[in-house]
Design a protein around this motif. Structure first.
Motif, short mmCIF file in Angstrom:
data_model
loop_
_atom_site.label_atom_id
_atom_site.label_comp_id
_atom_site.label_asym_id
_atom_site.label_seq_id
_atom_site.Cartn_x
_atom_site.Cartn_y
_atom_site.Cartn_z
N SER A 91 75.85 3.15 43.36
CA SER A 91 77.19 3.10 42.77
C SER A 91 77.33 4.04 41.58
N ARG A 92 76.25 4.19 40.80
CA ARG A 92 76.28 5.08 39.63
C ARG A 92 76.53 6.53 40.06
N LEU A 93 75.93 6.92 41.20
CA LEU A 93 76.12 8.29 41.70
C LEU A 93 77.53 8.47 42.24
N PHE A 94 78.05 7.43 42.92
CA PHE A 94 79.42 7.52 43.41
C PHE A 94 80.42 7.63 42.26
N ASP A 95 80.10 6.95 41.14
CA ASP A 95 80.95 7.07 39.94
C ASP A 95 80.94 8.51 39.41
N MET A 96 79.74 9.14 39.48
CA MET A 96 79.63 10.54 39.04
C MET A 96 80.48 11.45 39.93
N MET A 123 80.90 18.99 34.39
CA MET A 123 80.84 18.97 35.86
C MET A 123 79.50 19.51 36.37
N GLY A 124 79.01 20.59 35.71
CA GLY A 124 77.73 21.16 36.10
C GLY A 124 76.58 20.19 35.90
N LEU A 125 76.63 19.47 34.77
CA LEU A 125 75.60 18.47 34.47
C LEU A 125 75.61 17.35 35.51
N LEU A 126 76.82 16.87 35.83
CA LEU A 126 76.94 15.79 36.83
C LEU A 126 76.48 16.27 38.20
N GLN A 127 76.83 17.51 38.55
CA GLN A 127 76.44 18.07 39.85
C GLN A 127 74.93 18.16 39.96
N ASP A 128 74.28 18.58 38.85
CA ASP A 128 72.81 18.66 38.84
C ASP A 128 72.19 17.28 39.05
N LEU A 129 72.79 16.27 38.40
CA LEU A 129 72.28 14.89 38.56
C LEU A 129 72.42 14.42 40.00
N LEU A 130 73.56 14.71 40.64
CA LEU A 130 73.76 14.32 42.04
C LEU A 130 72.74 15.01 42.93
N SER A 132 69.75 16.20 42.06
CA SER A 132 68.38 15.72 41.79
C SER A 132 68.15 14.31 42.33
N HIS A 133 69.24 13.55 42.52
CA HIS A 133 69.11 12.19 43.07
C HIS A 133 69.43 12.13 44.57
N ASP A 134 69.38 13.28 45.23
CA ASP A 134 69.58 13.34 46.70
C ASP A 134 70.89 12.67 47.14
N PHE A 135 71.94 12.89 46.36
CA PHE A 135 73.22 12.22 46.64
C PHE A 135 73.75 12.55 48.04
N TYR A 136 73.51 13.80 48.48
CA TYR A 136 74.14 14.22 49.74
C TYR A 136 73.35 13.82 50.97
N ILE A 137 72.24 13.10 50.75
CA ILE A 137 71.53 12.53 51.92
C ILE A 137 71.40 11.00 51.78
N ILE A 138 72.35 10.41 51.06
CA ILE A 138 72.32 8.96 50.84
C ILE A 138 72.30 8.20 52.16
#
Length: 518
Positions: A91-96, A123-130, A132-138
């Motif tokens: 949920s934290r990543l979806f909030d980002m 936005m760049g910082l948030l994108q880096d976090l997404l 690094s946390h493999d957001f796009y393969i959730i």
């Protein structure tokens, strides 16, 4: 230090749970939190997670520590799906992601260059976090964990309220592991889990690099994963280095030393009092008597804690049943003709049989018991009960109402006097304060003892027990096993603890051989 609990005191009404308790969790510690039912283990977890405010004391977590809590009482609402609960771990990543979309919308309107640069930087910082946390393969991560817990075959769109107790526990555990917290808090995680997944969890915790706090009454499981024991007893918390067996060894020595010191001191007190009584009136010895009295007044008197009542379970037995307890003829179980849980089963149980039912979660162990009892209709085939049966049924989950323990038993046995009701509950290991409390405010183990109180005071010749050991402490489990071993009637027992049913049952039925779930 990860967690520091200082001078904690808490109670419910006039019942104290903790008195001036302190606790520290250090990096890498694998802690087992143990104690009898009702000592406050789950209350402690609720206080350190912030869901309950203590009466006194402080709870301090290290900064930026992410805590994951597996709560035995977590409520899963209708409408929530398996996939939805697992994706909620992110949920934290979806909030980002939501914030990134908001920034994109805002950038279309912004004209000030400084504000634009600030937004682009965020936005760049948030994108880096997404990234690094493999957001796009959730979705693939969710699928991978769901497969490990045998949840994929149920369907990620399945409503969580349709799941068995074990399946719900697996969903919550899978979500917790997807969250990857630095600290795990686990409240009886093995309840409802089958042997296969208990073994999986054991390996996971053995290899877990971070700290965790584990509440469990499963002693072999505790011994295999913890290196520190915190023991709750009489509103206090004691720390012991080592596993549960080591704790028991050290605890027994400490207890016997304290008892020896108490006896010695009581002897000394008796002698001092006797001397004072005999000599305080005589002029020649008055000063000596006063000196002895001063010693008595200054003495730090050792107090032995009152022994907690240990349960006594003795089942009342009805007349002998007929030879056949039940027989099934091509019985197919389930709740929907479209989704049967089993292949046809033809099984027979006879008088004096003591049978354990085993198998993975969700294959229909509880459904089988209810089908045999006629509480739910068979999909096809039939289950036929024998003659002269006096059945006692212990359900796995019962939601308590507003009754006190006293009212709960009195409603079941209206012919009992108040004294008899209190005596029956006391025999199950409940104190006066428990007996006068509402059932719903008791711990899971204490609630189980109230339900067992009903069962042991009913004349039976057949017992159908669905996971009766869940939440029970070590003393209660041992006593229940003894009572069932001496019971002359027949027993059909659903249980995931081999150490409980080994030596007790005459046969084991593994329902996995009949399941349609792959």
């Amino acid at each position: 230090m990860i967690l520091d609990v200082s001078n904690l005191s808490h109670g419910f009404g006039d019942r104290a749970i903790f008195e001036n308790v302190s606790f520290r969790l250090l990096a890498g510690e694998h802690i087992g939190l143990v104690g009898a039912n009702g000592e406050g283990k789950s209350t402690f977890m609720n206080i350190v997670t912030g869901s309950l405010m203590p009466d006194e004391g402080t709870v301090t977590w290290a900064k930026n520590v992410k805590v994951g809590y597996l709560d035995q009482h977590t409520v899963l609402e209708p409408g929530m799906t398996i996939g939805g609960v697992l994706r909620d771990a992110f949920s934290r990543l979806f909030d980002m992601e939501k914030r990134i979309n908001e920034i994109c919308d805002k950038l279309a309107e912004v004209t000030d260059e400084d504000e634009m640069n600030t937004l682009l930087e965020e936005m760049g910082l948030l994108q880096d976090l997404l990234d690094s946390h493999d957001f796009y393969i959730i979705d693939s991560k969710v699928e991978e964990v769901a497969r490990a817990f045998d949840l994929l075959q149920l369907g990620l769109d399945k409503d969580v309220t349709e799941l068995s107790g074990g399946q719900r526990t697996k969903v919550l555990l899978a979500k917790l592991l997807l969250e990857k917290p630095e600290i795990l808090l686990l409240d009886e995680p093995t309840n409802y889990l089958d042997a296969h997944h208990i073994e999986w969890l054991k390996r996971y915790l053995q290899e877990y690099e971070n700290a965790f706090i584990l509440i469990s009454h499963d002693i072999p499981f505790l011994n295999s994963v913890v290196n520190i024991i915190y023991h709750m007893e009489n509103c206090q918390l004691g720390r012991y280095v080592g596993d549960y067996d080591k704790f028991q060894e050290v605890y027994a020595v400490k207890k016997s030393q304290l008892e020896a010191a108490y006896r010695k001191q009581q002897q000394e007190i008796s002698e001092l009092k006797d001397f004072v009584a005999r000599n305080k009136a005589r002029v020649a010895t008055r000063n000596m008597a006063m000196s002895r009295q001063k010693k008595l007044d200054k003495m730090d008197v050792i107090q032995l804690e009152r022994e907690k009542p240990k349960p006594e379970f003795n089942f009342k037995e009805a007349r002998t049943s007929g030879k056949v307890i039940f027989e099934t003829d091509d019985l197919v179980i389930g709740y929907s003709k479209d989704k049967p849980l089993s292949k046809p089963m033809s099984l027979r149980m006879e008088r004096s049989d003591k049978i354990a039912i085993t198998g993975t979660n969700g294959i229909g162990k509880t459904t089988f018991l209810k089908s045999v009892l006629g509480l739910i209709p068979a999909i096809s085939g039939k289950a036929q009960l024998g003659d002269y049966l006096h059945i006692g049924y212990f359900e796995q989950e019962v939601k308590p109402g507003e009754n006190t323990c006293l009212q709960e038993i009195w409603e079941e046995f209206p012919g009992y006097t108040q004294y008899e009701v209190r005596a029956a509950l006391a025999k199950c290991g409940l104190t006066t304060k428990h007996i006068e409390s509402k059932v719903k405010v008791l711990s899971g183990g204490e609630q189980a003892k109230v339900r067992l109180c009903k069962l042991i005071n009913t004349d039976t010749n057949v017992l159908l027990l669905d996971e009766p050991t869940n939440h029970l402490d070590v003393d209660a489990k041992d006593e229940l096993k003894r009572a069932l071993s001496e019971y002359k009637g027949s027993i059909l027992l659903v249980c995931h603890e081999p150490e409980f049913y080994d030596g007790l049952v005459t046969d084991v039925w593994n329902l996995e051989q009949y399941t349609l779930l792959q």
